[in-house]
Design an enzyme around this catalytic site. Structure first.
Site, mmCIF file in Angstrom:
data_model
loop_
_atom_site.group_PDB
_atom_site.id
_atom_site.type_symbol
_atom_site.label_atom_id
_atom_site.label_comp_id
_atom_site.label_asym_id
_atom_site.label_seq_id
_atom_site.Cartn_x
_atom_site.Cartn_y
_atom_site.Cartn_z
ATOM 1 N N LYS A 77 44.104 32.617 48.043
ATOM 2 C CA LYS A 77 44.268 32.421 46.001
ATOM 3 C C LYS A 77 45.367 31.799 45.769
ATOM 4 O O LYS A 77 45.950 32.727 45.573
ATOM 5 C CB LYS A 77 42.782 33.792 46.122
ATOM 6 C CG LYS A 77 43.277 33.588 44.587
ATOM 7 C CD LYS A 77 42.720 34.210 43.738
ATOM 8 C CE LYS A 77 42.049 35.517 42.206
ATOM 9 N NZ LYS A 77 42.153 35.766 41.724
ATOM 10 N N LEU A 327 35.449 52.686 42.292
ATOM 11 C CA LEU A 327 34.855 52.898 41.215
ATOM 12 C C LEU A 327 34.362 54.082 40.734
ATOM 13 O O LEU A 327 33.821 54.200 39.514
ATOM 14 C CB LEU A 327 33.347 52.260 42.064
ATOM 15 C CG LEU A 327 33.070 50.729 41.698
ATOM 16 C CD1 LEU A 327 31.941 50.318 42.516
ATOM 17 C CD2 LEU A 327 33.510 50.033 40.802
#
Length: 488
Positions: A77, A327
């Site tokens: 990426k 999270l």
């Protein structure tokens, strides 16, 4: 010291690997680490894009880059391409590479004085050209995790958790498949044990990586960013690759849609598609239909998965003898791929604050510093993500009108935007030294959207590409391998 990491997803194994590599080395040491993975709660399986800090993290774990990429179907990426964020047909790039040096000092002012036809990223980075030519960011002979330009990865998050487990278990980290039925506490709220069936597991420090359930926490002490980051849901698709599929792209695509934006992430074996949206502006059914239309024929016969989330963080992510990572500690939204970075950063910060004693009461000063730094990190990242919406120049839907309204920005971001009405971003505008995005990242977003300070109007002539930028691009184009040829 005994540590139990509750949760067998990416965050849990990142936490375990950080503690193992930095406190124990490559074998057994003073810290006993157990990862408790519930067979009843499969990992959420998102977080398929990363930022360049992920390379440093993997290197510190002592893993092989080729082995990691093979196991996780990973691709390279170079950055993120934002499509339609400044209106239909618009596009700009946030690359990871920025050419430095004294000769670059005048580039921003020269670009602002131009007609803007040359995208800003092309004037200061080699990566737009490498993306267009579908080049890998590193030579095949480069050492692991090093390249000609900074880079990150797209990866299969489920496979990554298994890869890390396979790496850590031979070093002495214990994996146990068990579901926590009850969290046992003392009169002060500290965890004294975890009941799993007929057994009670105990530790000196517990790390909560159970996702949004935050299983080990009692108090709902939530700092919300819902007023500035409106997206709170996503619908995802996994589109398998076929012989007719195009090769995976070497960048993440983020395309603006009526109630949010859609990602397109190419792995070696499939593409990950997702629509991140505001549930106040779009129903789940509408979101799924929009994503399927955007994907086209390839979306047929593939099951969609719906995820809801809340943007914000726990005010105190370390309470007593429990630390939240991943999270369970907080989440912003998928934009700019900060999810796995936050798990990595929290794990490294925990090592810096690691308590020398097992008594929960004596951990309090370390916990306080941990909580302060994590809160600053979330505030900083929330402003950076909010910036994308603030300068979007879209007003074609209720979502975009609200997301770009001045009242949807924090007071800090409003103040920064007021300064940037007078001049471009500066290093002096930021004081948080741990931030992964510098003032130059803000420039990529601002100038990519054709922002200009008040009174600065586009000139009549185009920007001139600096010679050393052109020379570097030419050298890299000749030297770097094709992205698809490099992956095998």
């Amino acid at each position: 010291m005994r540590i139990i990491v509750v949760g067998g997803g990416s965050a849990g194994w990142i936490a375990a690997a950080t503690l193992q590599s930095r406190l124990n080395g490559k074998g057994r040491g003073p810290v006993n680490i157990t990862v408790l993975a519930s067979p009843q709660t499969p990992p959420i399986g998102v977080g398929e894009a990363t930022i360049p800090t992920f390379r440093s993290m993997l290197k510190s774990f002592g893993v092989s880059e080729p082995a990691f990429m093979r196991a996780c179907n990973a691709t390279f990426k170079h950055g993120i391409r934002f499509e339609d964020w400044s209106g239909e047909g618009s596009s700009y790039l946030h690359p990871f590479h920025r050419i430095q040096g004294p000769e670059m000092r005048a580039v921003v002012s020269e670009w602002l004085a131009s007609d803007g036809r040359m995208p800003f990223a092309e004037a200061v980075s080699a990566q737009p050209t490498l993306i267009s030519a579908n080049k890998a960011p590193r030579h095949l002979t480069d050492p692991d995790f090093e390249g000609a330009v900074p880079y990150a990865y797209h990866l299969d998050a489920d496979a990554f958790a298994e890869f890390m487990a396979d790496h850590l278990i031979p070093q002495g980290v214990v994996r146990r498949a068990a579901h926590v039925d009850k969290v046992m506490r003392d009169e002060h709220g500290n965890v004294t044990g975890l009941r799993t069936g007929d057994e009670v597991l105990t530790a000196d420090l517990y790390i909560d990586c159970t996702g949004q359930r935050s299983l080990l926490f009692e108090a709902p002490d939530w700092v919300s960013y819902a007023d500035r980051l409106l997206c709170d849901a996503a619908v995802t698709l996994r589109v398998p690759s076929t012989k007719a599929s195009p090769p995976p792209a070497n960048f993440t695509s983020a395309k603006a849609l009526p109630a949010g934006w859609a990602w397109d992430i190419g792995l070696r074996n499939r593409r990950g598609r997702g629509y991140v949206y505001s549930s106040q502006h779009c129903s789940a059914e509408e979101a799924e239909a929009t994503l399927r239309r955007d994907e086209g024929v390839a979306a047929q016969d593939h099951e969609a998965r719906h995820i809801s989330f809340k943007s914000g963080h726990r005010a105190a992510q370390w309470q007593g003898n429990v630390v939240a990572i991943g999270l369970s500690g907080g989440f912003l939204e998928p934009l700019e791929s900060t999810g796995l970075f936050l798990a990595d950063f929290a794990s490294r910060l925990l090592v810096e604050m690691f308590p020398p004693h097992a008594e929960a009461a004596r951990m309090a000063p370390l916990a306080q510093r941990f909580n302060n730094v994590m809160a600053e990190m979330y505030d900083d990242l929330a402003d950076f993500l909010s910036l994308h919406y603030q300068i979007s120049n879209r007003s074609d839907s209720a979502f975009w009108r609200k997301a770009s309204a001045p009242e949807s920005a924090s007071p800090r971001l409003q103040n920064l935007l007021s300064m940037w009405d007078l001049r471009p971003p500066s290093f002096a505008d930021f004081s948080f030294r741990y931030a992964p995005f510098s003032h130059q990242s803000y420039e990529f977003i601002l100038l990519g959207s054709n922002w200009r300070p008040d009174g600065v109007v586009p000139g009549a002539a185009g920007a001139v590409l600096p010679k050393h930028v052109a020379d570097l691009r030419r050298r890299l184009l000749m030297a770097l391998p094709d992205h698809n040829a490099a992956l095998p």
